[in-house]
Scaffold this motif. Structure first.
Motif, PDB file in Angstrom:
ATOM      1  N   ASP A 192       0.854  -1.293   0.184  1.00  0.00           N
ATOM      2  CA  ASP A 192       0.122  -0.178  -0.064  1.00  0.00           C
ATOM      3  C   ASP A 192       1.044   1.484   0.020  1.00  0.00           C
ATOM      4  O   ASP A 192       0.523   2.433  -0.696  1.00  0.00           O
ATOM      5  N   ILE A 193       1.895   1.118   0.947  1.00  0.00           N
ATOM      6  CA  ILE A 193       2.671   2.521   0.722  1.00  0.00           C
ATOM      7  C   ILE A 193       3.858   2.571  -0.134  1.00  0.00           C
ATOM      8  O   ILE A 193       4.704   3.414  -0.274  1.00  0.00           O
ATOM      9  N   GLY A 194       3.807   1.556  -1.164  1.00  0.00           N
ATOM     10  CA  GLY A 194       4.752   1.752  -2.233  1.00  0.00           C
ATOM     11  C   GLY A 194       6.198   1.030  -1.936  1.00  0.00           C
ATOM     12  O   GLY A 194       7.151   1.365  -2.895  1.00  0.00           O
ATOM     13  N   VAL A 195       6.269   0.352  -1.149  1.00  0.00           N
ATOM     14  CA  VAL A 195       7.780  -0.460  -0.809  1.00  0.00           C
ATOM     15  C   VAL A 195       7.694  -1.622  -1.462  1.00  0.00           C
ATOM     16  O   VAL A 195       8.714  -2.092  -2.226  1.00  0.00           O
ATOM     17  N   LEU A 196       6.856  -2.308  -1.690  1.00  0.00           N
ATOM     18  CA  LEU A 196       6.693  -3.546  -2.535  1.00  0.00           C
ATOM     19  C   LEU A 196       5.829  -3.311  -3.593  1.00  0.00           C
ATOM     20  O   LEU A 196       4.701  -2.663  -3.624  1.00  0.00           O
ATOM     21  N   GLU A 197       6.352  -3.580  -4.841  1.00  0.00           N
ATOM     22  CA  GLU A 197       5.723  -3.276  -6.173  1.00  0.00           C
ATOM     23  C   GLU A 197       4.710  -3.937  -6.446  1.00  0.00           C
ATOM     24  O   GLU A 197       3.832  -3.830  -7.287  1.00  0.00           O
ATOM     25  N   SER A 198       4.555  -5.310  -6.315  1.00  0.00           N
ATOM     26  CA  SER A 198       3.593  -6.222  -6.677  1.00  0.00           C
ATOM     27  C   SER A 198       3.253  -7.421  -5.714  1.00  0.00           C
ATOM     28  O   SER A 198       3.734  -7.138  -4.545  1.00  0.00           O
ATOM     29  N   GLN A 199       2.087  -7.996  -5.814  1.00  0.00           N
ATOM     30  CA  GLN A 199       1.356  -8.965  -4.965  1.00  0.00           C
ATOM     31  C   GLN A 199       2.530 -10.086  -4.820  1.00  0.00           C
ATOM     32  O   GLN A 199       2.678 -10.568  -3.523  1.00  0.00           O
ATOM     33  N   GLN A 200       3.434 -10.305  -5.631  1.00  0.00           N
ATOM     34  CA  GLN A 200       4.575 -11.333  -5.664  1.00  0.00           C
ATOM     35  C   GLN A 200       5.667 -10.920  -4.953  1.00  0.00           C
ATOM     36  O   GLN A 200       6.428 -11.760  -4.186  1.00  0.00           O
ATOM     37  N   ALA A 201       6.024  -9.613  -4.912  1.00  0.00           N
ATOM     38  CA  ALA A 201       7.260  -8.996  -4.425  1.00  0.00           C
ATOM     39  C   ALA A 201       7.370  -9.400  -2.933  1.00  0.00           C
ATOM     40  O   ALA A 201       6.430  -9.094  -2.267  1.00  0.00           O
ATOM     41  N   VAL A 202       8.621  -9.867  -2.464  1.00  0.00           N
ATOM     42  CA  VAL A 202       8.882  -9.831  -1.177  1.00  0.00           C
ATOM     43  C   VAL A 202      10.149  -8.793  -0.710  1.00  0.00           C
ATOM     44  O   VAL A 202      10.122  -8.528   0.343  1.00  0.00           O
ATOM     45  N   VAL A 203      11.004  -8.425  -1.645  1.00  0.00           N
ATOM     46  CA  VAL A 203      11.898  -7.743  -1.374  1.00  0.00           C
ATOM     47  C   VAL A 203      11.617  -6.358  -2.079  1.00  0.00           C
ATOM     48  O   VAL A 203      11.241  -6.048  -3.174  1.00  0.00           O
ATOM     49  N   GLY A 204      11.777  -5.240  -1.192  1.00  0.00           N
ATOM     50  CA  GLY A 204      11.329  -4.037  -1.481  1.00  0.00           C
ATOM     51  C   GLY A 204      12.298  -2.884  -1.572  1.00  0.00           C
ATOM     52  O   GLY A 204      13.552  -3.211  -1.253  1.00  0.00           O
ATOM     53  N   ASN A 205      11.949  -1.611  -1.952  1.00  0.00           N
ATOM     54  CA  ASN A 205      12.774  -0.532  -2.110  1.00  0.00           C
ATOM     55  C   ASN A 205      12.141   0.931  -1.180  1.00  0.00           C
ATOM     56  O   ASN A 205      10.929   0.637  -1.143  1.00  0.00           O
ATOM     57  N   PRO A 206      12.923   1.749  -1.126  1.00  0.00           N
ATOM     58  CA  PRO A 206      12.222   2.892  -0.340  1.00  0.00           C
ATOM     59  C   PRO A 206      11.391   3.495  -1.279  1.00  0.00           C
ATOM     60  O   PRO A 206      11.651   3.627  -2.544  1.00  0.00           O
ATOM     61  N   PRO A 207      10.044   3.954  -0.731  1.00  0.00           N
ATOM     62  CA  PRO A 207       9.380   4.336  -1.812  1.00  0.00           C
ATOM     63  C   PRO A 207       9.458   5.790  -1.951  1.00  0.00           C
ATOM     64  O   PRO A 207      10.174   6.473  -1.174  1.00  0.00           O
ATOM     65  N   SER A 208       9.054   6.324  -3.205  1.00  0.00           N
ATOM     66  CA  SER A 208       8.882   7.550  -3.297  1.00  0.00           C
ATOM     67  C   SER A 208       7.723   8.222  -2.668  1.00  0.00           C
ATOM     68  O   SER A 208       6.613   7.556  -2.601  1.00  0.00           O
ATOM     69  N   LEU A 209       7.951   9.442  -2.194  1.00  0.00           N
ATOM     70  CA  LEU A 209       7.040  10.281  -1.294  1.00  0.00           C
ATOM     71  C   LEU A 209       6.149  11.430  -2.098  1.00  0.00           C
ATOM     72  O   LEU A 209       6.592  12.163  -2.717  1.00  0.00           O
ATOM     73  N   GLY A 210       4.750  11.180  -1.972  1.00  0.00           N
ATOM     74  CA  GLY A 210       4.079  12.315  -2.415  1.00  0.00           C
ATOM     75  C   GLY A 210       4.233  13.508  -1.540  1.00  0.00           C
ATOM     76  O   GLY A 210       4.649  13.346  -0.577  1.00  0.00           O
ATOM     77  N   THR A 211       3.756  14.804  -2.094  1.00  0.00           N
ATOM     78  CA  THR A 211       3.955  15.870  -1.223  1.00  0.00           C
ATOM     79  C   THR A 211       3.172  15.594   0.213  1.00  0.00           C
ATOM     80  O   THR A 211       3.713  16.212   1.243  1.00  0.00           O
ATOM     81  N   THR A 212       2.101  15.421  -0.014  1.00  0.00           N
ATOM     82  CA  THR A 212       1.265  15.379   1.342  1.00  0.00           C
ATOM     83  C   THR A 212       1.809  14.515   2.208  1.00  0.00           C
ATOM     84  O   THR A 212       2.018  14.933   3.487  1.00  0.00           O
TER      85      THR A 212
END
Length: 287
Positions: A192-212
């Motif tokens: 939901d917060i964009g760390v994992l890109e897909s349903q299958q992914a288990v290794v994530g990356n720092p998400p980009s942040l919206g302004t709000t």
């Protein structure tokens, strides 16, 4: 006020201040498995926040919420659990986060559902001891440049959970099946917060942040840690922003009306243009 926007201003010292481990910080009475019942549930959480804004007390919110769901007997039990968990996150929100009754204006300022999820996420972390413990562990992994620092596989999550101890020294003691559901819940939040890109992914990356969500994370960091907040911005760390990204985010915030660089004692300081969350009031007035 000087204009520092022409070039990037560097404030952080590379993030020497680490978030502490939270093992042995919680009695068993403060630890629960609520995450197995519901993740962020952005739409429902937003609905509750909007109801709270209009009704201004939780009893009335509860009446309306259940009245709308009364017809559907099959989901009544789960509705009650979801209501309890989601409202707990709002009712127990620390004063360092926006008041839940101001969240509708914050949501209105969000550009995407992911933005809304990133806004709701610190309320979950603040309310759920086990989530907070695990987030702190991952923030430490990230700050130590651990390979695949954001590996949210069952194996890695479970190994962190089994290292958790209550204040009395007894160990994490939930059934494997419950732990597995908890891991699934945690990954759903990470998606939901964009760390994992897909349903299958288990290794994530720092998400980009919206302004709000950036402004919420900045306000949270500032309110939590006072003058030294730029060295260990809890709101940015909870969103897994590595310390080599902090200066860029500080500069982004300073380009909004909510934050500004000021010269103090021969150095630069980043601070809210007014109060940490005054920009929310502005959003409401602009509507």
């Amino acid at each position: 006020m000087a204009d520092f926007h022409q070039h990037m201003v560097s404030l952080s010292d590379g993030g020497k201040t680490q978030l502490p481990s939270l093992s042995r910080q919680f009695p068993s009475s403060e630890v629960n498995m609520d995450l197995t019942m519901c993740g962020l549930l952005v739409n429902r959480a937003e609905e509750l926040a909007r109801l709270y804004r209009s009704k201004e007390n939780w009893n009335q919110v509860k009446e309306v919420w259940f009245e709308e769901r009364r017809a559907n007997r099959s989901t009544r039990g789960s509705s009650q659990k979801i209501y309890r968990v989601l409202t707990s996150r709002f009712k127990n929100a620390p004063a360092s986060l926006p008041n839940p009754r101001d969240l509708p204006a914050v949501f209105d300022a969000c550009a995407t559902v992911r933005d809304k999820a990133q806004v709701l996420y610190p309320y979950l972390v603040a309310d759920d001891a086990l989530v907070r413990y695990v987030v702190h562990e991952y923030v430490q992994r990230l700050s130590r440049d651990h390979p695949e620092a954001l590996d949210f596989s069952n194996k890695t999550l479970t190994s962190l959970l089994t290292q958790f101890e209550y204040t009395d020294g007894t160990a994490y003691d939930y059934a494997d099946s419950t732990t597995e559901r908890w891991c699934e819940g945690f990954r759903s939040v990470m998606r939901d917060i964009g760390v994992l890109e897909s349903q299958q992914a288990v290794v994530g990356n720092p998400p980009s942040l919206g302004t709000t969500p950036l402004l919420v994370a900045m306000g949270y960091s500032h309110e939590e840690d006072g003058d030294d907040w730029v060295e260990s911005p809890i709101g940015l760390q909870y969103l897994f922003q590595p310390n080599n990204r902090w200066d860029e985010l500080y500069n982004r915030a300073a380009e909004t009306d909510a934050w500004e660089f000021v010269e103090l004692h021969g150095g630069l300081k980043l601070r809210p243009a007014d109060e940490s969350y005054s920009w929310i009031i502005q959003e409401e007035e602009d509507d």
